[in-house]
Write a protein that holds these residues in place. Structure first.
Motif, mmCIF file in Angstrom:
data_model
loop_
_atom_site.group_PDB
_atom_site.id
_atom_site.type_symbol
_atom_site.label_atom_id
_atom_site.label_comp_id
_atom_site.label_asym_id
_atom_site.label_seq_id
_atom_site.Cartn_x
_atom_site.Cartn_y
_atom_site.Cartn_z
ATOM 1 N N ALA A 90 0.894 -1.165 0.076
ATOM 2 C CA ALA A 90 0.090 -0.042 -0.078
ATOM 3 C C ALA A 90 0.825 1.255 -0.006
ATOM 4 C CB ALA A 90 -1.108 0.037 1.107
ATOM 5 N N ASP A 91 1.981 1.297 0.817
ATOM 6 C CA ASP A 91 2.948 2.274 0.814
ATOM 7 C C ASP A 91 3.680 2.119 -0.538
ATOM 8 O OD1 ASP A 91 2.184 3.032 3.384
ATOM 9 O OD2 ASP A 91 4.097 2.071 4.387
ATOM 10 N N TYR A 92 3.803 1.451 -0.916
ATOM 11 C CA TYR A 92 4.404 1.256 -2.366
ATOM 12 C C TYR A 92 3.641 2.127 -3.357
ATOM 13 C CZ TYR A 92 6.503 -1.220 -6.782
ATOM 14 O OH TYR A 92 6.967 -1.475 -7.951
ATOM 15 N N ALA A 93 2.395 1.923 -3.481
ATOM 16 C CA ALA A 93 1.405 2.289 -4.466
ATOM 17 C C ALA A 93 1.655 3.857 -4.083
ATOM 18 C CB ALA A 93 0.008 2.029 -4.323
ATOM 19 N N ARG A 94 1.483 4.285 -2.745
ATOM 20 C CA ARG A 94 1.307 5.560 -2.561
ATOM 21 C C ARG A 94 2.695 6.450 -2.785
ATOM 22 N NH1 ARG A 94 -2.184 3.590 1.758
ATOM 23 N NH2 ARG A 94 -0.244 3.199 3.045
ATOM 24 N N ALA A 95 3.872 5.843 -2.849
ATOM 25 C CA ALA A 95 4.973 6.576 -3.062
ATOM 26 C C ALA A 95 5.156 6.675 -4.606
ATOM 27 C CB ALA A 95 6.220 5.279 -2.734
ATOM 28 N N PHE A 96 4.639 6.048 -5.529
ATOM 29 C CA PHE A 96 4.484 6.215 -6.834
ATOM 30 C C PHE A 96 3.652 7.332 -7.203
ATOM 31 C CE2 PHE A 96 6.478 1.862 -7.279
ATOM 32 C CZ PHE A 96 7.448 2.372 -8.269
#
Length: 560
Positions: A497-503
């Motif tokens: 989920a953090d990965y998605a937000r980071a992008f």
């Protein structure tokens, strides 16, 4: 006749793509084909810049699946080309039209092992239908047109075109090639009469649909034919969108973990109609459902590639035809009375429903099967679902119901990392439709970087990551063969989920079953590329059993 204008090889390449009606291409740029990139600057072709050549090739392969026209991918020489081989192999095994343009060293440097030089005929000769290196700008229209034809005709597949760097700046005055329409193989009237006779004499017929070169019209014609003859219809591995799953004649899919009752139905059929399908290792349960070379069943094999007819199974009747032309030829056929197997067709569908209606409860507070059951009820019928490879796909294939053609993008080759790039291309091609990629934690990180491509081009795909902290399929086999000896299958994952937000996308973590539906609603409403990070109990290894059960059964076999 108007005077021909001299053009660079790079401009000729792009002009040929325009002449073939190319809508979009995927690529990773490279200095080896700068002249083509420059020509694309002024072309009305949608260019999707990707983060890895493997993802770019998979996007192109997905385009080929969706449209029937070749997906176009451009990559640089050497490592760019070898990275793209993943998508090339999928196109080969999945019979998908694809053209891969790869950069090459200048002609005068060949055979010296120059920087990133490869012999593409040697590297890709066993994967692609055709590999060609263009040695003159004047031949570009000829060879590109041939590539389109080879990719689409017969059994479709990938073509590789090597572009020496100096050819792309060479000038030539040549006309463009015309738009290519692939030749259609039609069934002979005598063959159709023989098929009608075989069907008339059958007691336990079964239809299996697969392969490519299907059209929406062929889909409808096959449904109508099955209704006239009350025929049970199954679909081949990862070809579930060839027949509507909610139709009363649908018997299920012959793939990994197939319904045992359907497997028995294949074995016990006295007439087996294979349309487009090859019945390779996965759908044939490791070549056990049909005997080789002489099946017990009378097999009528319909395929557009003559080389596939009798390649493994010797059929009672071989028909060289595309699924589209064969489906059209079925129109005059009609039974004189209600077929004697009509009631058994109802049983076949009932068996399918019993196997797929209600998922069993497995360990953990996130019940993946219940999620798939709810999605099949809530998602629009034209939703495109994508996946790569891994045990997580078993729930999708078993419990989700594909109701429309061209709604499944999945590699019959079993390649990991396919779902995300395929979803990016599908949503780009069909922006008004819901597109969902399913991926295991291992599968996602094979090409998860293409989530950045989705963000860059505002392509709001939804990625459902099923995280059990391991390469689950391999762990399952490991426990069956070497129980308790875990080796090289554990994974430590990031917060996706953090990965998605980071992008720059939308991300949520789902721990419990009841959290999924609201999270999906928020993802859809966000209008952003989204990732739903779902935590699956490692014990829930596939829809039917647990890791512990597999291990204990293996130990019992070994006498422990």
């Amino acid at each position: 006749m108007s005077e021909l204008v001299s053009r660079t090889g790079g401009q000729l390449i792009v002009d040929q793509l325009r002449a073939q009606g190319t809508e979009r291409i995927s690529c990773v740029p490279g200095e080896s084909y700068l002249a083509v990139l420059d020509a694309l600057h002024d072309a009305s072709i949608d260019v999707l810049v990707c983060r890895n050549e493997g993802g770019a090739a998979m996007m192109a392969e997905a385009y080929g699946k969706l449209t029937g026209r070749p997906g176009l991918c451009m990559v640089t020489r050497g490592p760019g080309a070898t990275n793209a081989s993943h998508g090339l192999h999928i196109a080969a095994q999945d019979s998908t039209p694809l053209i891969l343009f790869v950069g090459q060293v200048e002609r005068g440097m060949r055979e010296r092992e120059a920087f990133q030089e490869l012999d593409y005929k040697a590297v890709f000769g066993s994967i692609a239908k055709w590999v060609v290196e263009i040695d003159s700008a004047a031949r570009i229209p000829e060879l590109v047109a041939r590539a389109f034809r080879v990719a689409m005709q017969g059994r479709p597949g990938p073509v590789v075109i090597s572009l020496p760097e100096d050819v792309l700046v060479e000038m030539a005055s040549v006309p463009d090639a015309p738009y290519v329409v692939p030749a259609e193989a039609y069934p002979h009237p005598d063959a159709m009469a023989q098929f009608a006779s075989l069907l008339e004499g059958a007691e336990r017929p079964l239809v299996i649909l697969g392969g490519t070169r299907w059209t929406d019209e062929a889909y409808a014609q096959m449904v109508a034919f099955s209704e006239r003859y009350a025929l049970p219809v199954a679909t081949s591995f990862r070809r579930g969108d060839r027949f509507p799953a909610d139709h009363p004649n649908y018997a299920g899919d012959v793939g990994i973990g197939a319904n045992p009752k359907l497997a028995a139905r294949v074995k016990n059929a006295d007439l087996l109609l294979l349309v487009g399908a090859r019945m390779s290792e996965m759908p044939s349960a490791s070549y056990t459902l049909l005997e080789i070379p002489n099946p017990r069943q009378k097999v009528v094999h319909v395929h557009p590639g003559s080389e596939e007819l009798g390649r493994v199974y010797q059929p009672a009747l071989a028909i060289e035809a595309t699924p589209a032309s064969f489906a059209a030829a079925l129109a005059p056929l009609s039974p004189g009375q209600t077929p004697r197997w009509a009631e058994d067709t109802k049983v076949a569908h009932a068996d399918y429903l019993a196997y797929t209606e209600e998922p069993g409860v497995l360990p953990g507070v996130f019940q993946y099967g219940a999620v798939m059951r709810d999605l099949r009820q809530s998602l629009p019928a034209d939703t495109i679902v994508c996946n790569g490879a891994g045990n997580y796909a078993g729930w999708l294939h078993r419990y989700y119901r594909l109701r429309r053609p061209h709604t499944q993008l999945a590699p019959t080759s079993g390649s990991m990392g396919y779902g995300v790039p395929a979803a990016v291309m599908a949503k780009r091609q069909h922006p008004d439709r819901t597109v969902i990629a399913f991926a295991g934690d291992g599968c996602f990180l094979m090409n998860g970087q293409e989530f950045a491509t989705a963000v860059q081009y505002d392509i709001p795909i939804i990625v459902v990551v099923i995280d059990n902290g391991m390469y689950g399929t391999i762990r399952m086999h490991q426990e069956r063969e070497y129980p308790g000896r875990i080796s090289a299958t554990r994974l430590k994952n990031p917060n996706f989920a953090d990965y998605a937000r980071a992008f720059g996308g939308h991300g949520e973590t789902v721990v419990r079953t009841e959290e999924f539906a609201p999270a999906m609603e928020r993802a859809l409403a966000s209008g952003l590329p989204s990732i739903l990070h779902c935590k699956l109990d490692p014990e829930a290894i596939n829809p039917a059993t647990t890791l512990t059960a597999i291990r204990e059964a293996a130990l019992a076999r070994q006498g422990h």
